[in-house]
Design a protein around this motif. Structure first.
Motif, short mmCIF file in Angstrom:
data_model
loop_
_atom_site.label_atom_id
_atom_site.label_comp_id
_atom_site.label_asym_id
_atom_site.label_seq_id
_atom_site.Cartn_x
_atom_site.Cartn_y
_atom_site.Cartn_z
N SER A 3 0.58 -1.28 -0.03
CA SER A 3 0.28 -0.43 0.15
C SER A 3 0.74 1.16 0.25
CB SER A 3 -0.81 -0.07 1.29
OG SER A 3 -2.30 -0.90 1.22
N CYS A 4 1.56 1.24 1.01
CA CYS A 4 3.02 2.88 0.70
C CYS A 4 3.26 2.81 -0.13
CB CYS A 4 3.61 2.48 2.26
SG CYS A 4 2.98 2.61 3.96
N ARG A 5 3.61 1.57 -0.83
CA ARG A 5 5.16 1.54 -2.21
C ARG A 5 4.26 2.03 -3.23
NH1 ARG A 5 5.86 -3.90 -1.40
NH2 ARG A 5 5.23 -4.19 -2.97
N ARG A 6 2.69 2.06 -3.48
CA ARG A 6 1.84 1.83 -4.00
C ARG A 6 1.40 3.66 -4.01
NH1 ARG A 6 -2.38 -2.71 -6.07
NH2 ARG A 6 -2.80 -0.96 -7.73
N TRP A 7 0.90 4.08 -3.52
CA TRP A 7 0.59 5.08 -2.49
C TRP A 7 1.71 6.24 -3.08
CZ3 TRP A 7 -3.71 7.83 -2.30
CH2 TRP A 7 -3.01 9.40 -1.79
N SER A 8 2.84 6.04 -2.58
CA SER A 8 4.41 6.92 -2.93
C SER A 8 4.56 6.66 -3.56
CB SER A 8 4.63 6.59 -1.98
OG SER A 8 5.64 5.45 -1.98
N ALA A 9 4.40 6.24 -5.13
CA ALA A 9 4.79 5.83 -6.25
C ALA A 9 6.30 5.37 -6.23
CB ALA A 9 5.03 6.66 -7.03
N GLY A 10 6.85 4.72 -5.30
CA GLY A 10 8.43 4.11 -5.45
C GLY A 10 8.54 3.10 -4.15
N PRO A 11 9.60 2.39 -4.69
CA PRO A 11 9.61 0.90 -3.66
C PRO A 11 10.06 1.55 -1.93
CG PRO A 11 12.17 2.16 -4.18
CD PRO A 11 11.03 3.49 -5.18
N VAL A 12 10.22 2.35 -1.83
CA VAL A 12 9.87 2.11 -0.01
C VAL A 12 9.11 4.21 0.55
CG1 VAL A 12 12.52 2.99 -0.38
CG2 VAL A 12 11.08 2.02 1.72
N ASN A 13 8.75 3.59 1.74
CA ASN A 13 8.37 5.07 2.01
C ASN A 13 8.26 5.25 3.01
OD1 ASN A 13 6.69 7.19 1.97
ND2 ASN A 13 5.21 6.32 4.34
N ALA A 14 9.29 6.42 3.28
CA ALA A 14 9.83 7.19 4.15
C ALA A 14 8.83 7.72 5.23
CB ALA A 14 11.13 8.31 4.01
N PHE A 15 8.63 7.40 6.49
CA PHE A 15 7.95 7.82 7.67
C PHE A 15 8.24 8.44 8.68
CE2 PHE A 15 8.58 3.06 9.34
CZ PHE A 15 7.78 3.41 10.37
N THR A 16 7.23 9.72 9.50
CA THR A 16 7.19 9.81 10.71
C THR A 16 5.77 9.86 11.16
OG1 THR A 16 7.61 12.13 10.21
CG2 THR A 16 9.93 12.20 10.04
N LEU A 17 6.36 9.05 12.30
CA LEU A 17 5.01 9.08 13.03
C LEU A 17 5.19 9.97 14.38
CD1 LEU A 17 4.92 5.00 13.13
CD2 LEU A 17 3.29 7.08 12.01
N ALA B 76 9.23 12.83 3.53
CA ALA B 76 9.74 14.56 1.94
C ALA B 76 8.86 15.73 2.52
CB ALA B 76 9.36 13.60 0.50
N VAL B 77 7.72 15.59 2.79
CA VAL B 77 7.31 16.83 3.11
C VAL B 77 6.95 17.35 3.72
CG1 VAL B 77 4.76 17.04 4.12
CG2 VAL B 77 4.84 15.27 2.10
N ILE B 78 8.39 17.46 5.22
CA ILE B 78 8.81 18.51 5.71
C ILE B 78 10.62 18.29 5.65
CG2 ILE B 78 6.82 18.25 7.98
CD1 ILE B 78 8.25 15.81 9.08
N PRO B 79 10.84 18.72 5.02
CA PRO B 79 12.75 19.15 4.53
C PRO B 79 13.83 19.38 5.40
CG PRO B 79 11.41 20.67 3.34
CD PRO B 79 9.92 19.54 3.94
N GLY B 80 13.00 20.18 6.31
CA GLY B 80 13.77 20.85 6.86
C GLY B 80 13.80 19.84 8.55
N PHE B 81 13.02 19.02 8.88
CA PHE B 81 12.88 18.02 9.18
C PHE B 81 13.86 16.92 9.59
CE2 PHE B 81 12.33 13.91 11.83
CZ PHE B 81 11.87 14.70 12.97
N PRO B 82 15.17 17.11 10.89
CA PRO B 82 16.31 16.00 11.00
C PRO B 82 15.90 14.99 11.11
CG PRO B 82 15.96 16.81 12.72
CD PRO B 82 15.20 17.61 11.83
N TYR B 83 15.46 13.74 9.97
CA TYR B 83 14.69 12.03 9.52
C TYR B 83 16.05 12.06 9.73
CZ TYR B 83 13.46 8.39 7.81
OH TYR B 83 12.42 7.18 6.89
N GLN B 84 15.60 10.39 10.69
CA GLN B 84 16.62 9.64 11.45
C GLN B 84 16.01 8.79 11.49
OE1 GLN B 84 18.93 11.11 15.19
NE2 GLN B 84 20.03 12.62 13.91
N PRO B 85 15.51 7.60 10.97
CA PRO B 85 15.20 6.60 10.62
C PRO B 85 15.48 5.82 11.58
CG PRO B 85 16.45 6.26 8.67
CD PRO B 85 16.38 7.96 9.38
N GLY B 86 14.60 4.74 12.18
CA GLY B 86 15.08 3.60 12.56
C GLY B 86 15.18 2.74 13.04
N ILE B 87 13.75 2.26 12.01
CA ILE B 87 12.89 0.88 12.02
C ILE B 87 13.02 1.03 9.83
CG2 ILE B 87 10.74 1.52 12.46
CD1 ILE B 87 11.32 -1.39 13.69
#
Length: 143
Positions: free
Chosen positions: A33-47, A98-109
């Protein structure tokens, strides 16, 4: 606790938002679902907790689609730019990194890694679905 406020918007800027404080989690989702919605192979999330996300402009310009009751996907009616997904069962909002470009994104999982189409060897934990505390099996997979 980080009290910083970060601004974001849809692709054309008609819908503006802010996030404040710290997200509950950050990572990559590999589900179909996330891949198809984002039109990419993976979706970067911030919850985020819902109180940490504010639509500051263009709320009346947001469209909603929910394929399931687990995810209410939001986009700008003008440009079609994806903005966020509400997850009512988890009580969280996923603001796409990608919607919050100034946010210091640090994926953990990585979640839903059993569905991946793009293997990523970054040393982060790979979950078969989602962690137990989010209602999943909590089962880890190899990179």
């Amino acid at each position: 606790m980080n009290s910083a406020i970060y601004s974001g918007s849809c692709f054309c800027g008609a819908v503006q938002l802010t996030v404040s404080g710290e997200p509950v989690a950050m990572g990559y989702c590999h589900c179909e679902s996330c891949r198809r919605w984002s039109a990419g192979p993976v979706n970067a999330f911030t919850l985020w907790d819902p109180d940490s996300v504010q639509i500051t402009q263009g709320a009346d310009n947001i469209g909603t689609y929910n394929k399931t009751e687990n995810s209410y996907r939001k986009w700008c009616k003008t440009c079609g730019g994806h903005i966020l997904t509400e997850h009512p069962g988890m009580g969280l909002i996923d603001v796409y990194a990608a919607v919050i470009p100034g946010f210091p994104y640090q994926p953990g999982i990585h979640v839903h890694y059993q569905e991946t189409k793009l293997r990523i060897k970054d040393g982060l934990p790979k979950q078969k679905d989602v962690p137990k505390e989010m209602g999943g099996l909590g089962e880890s997979l190899a990179e």
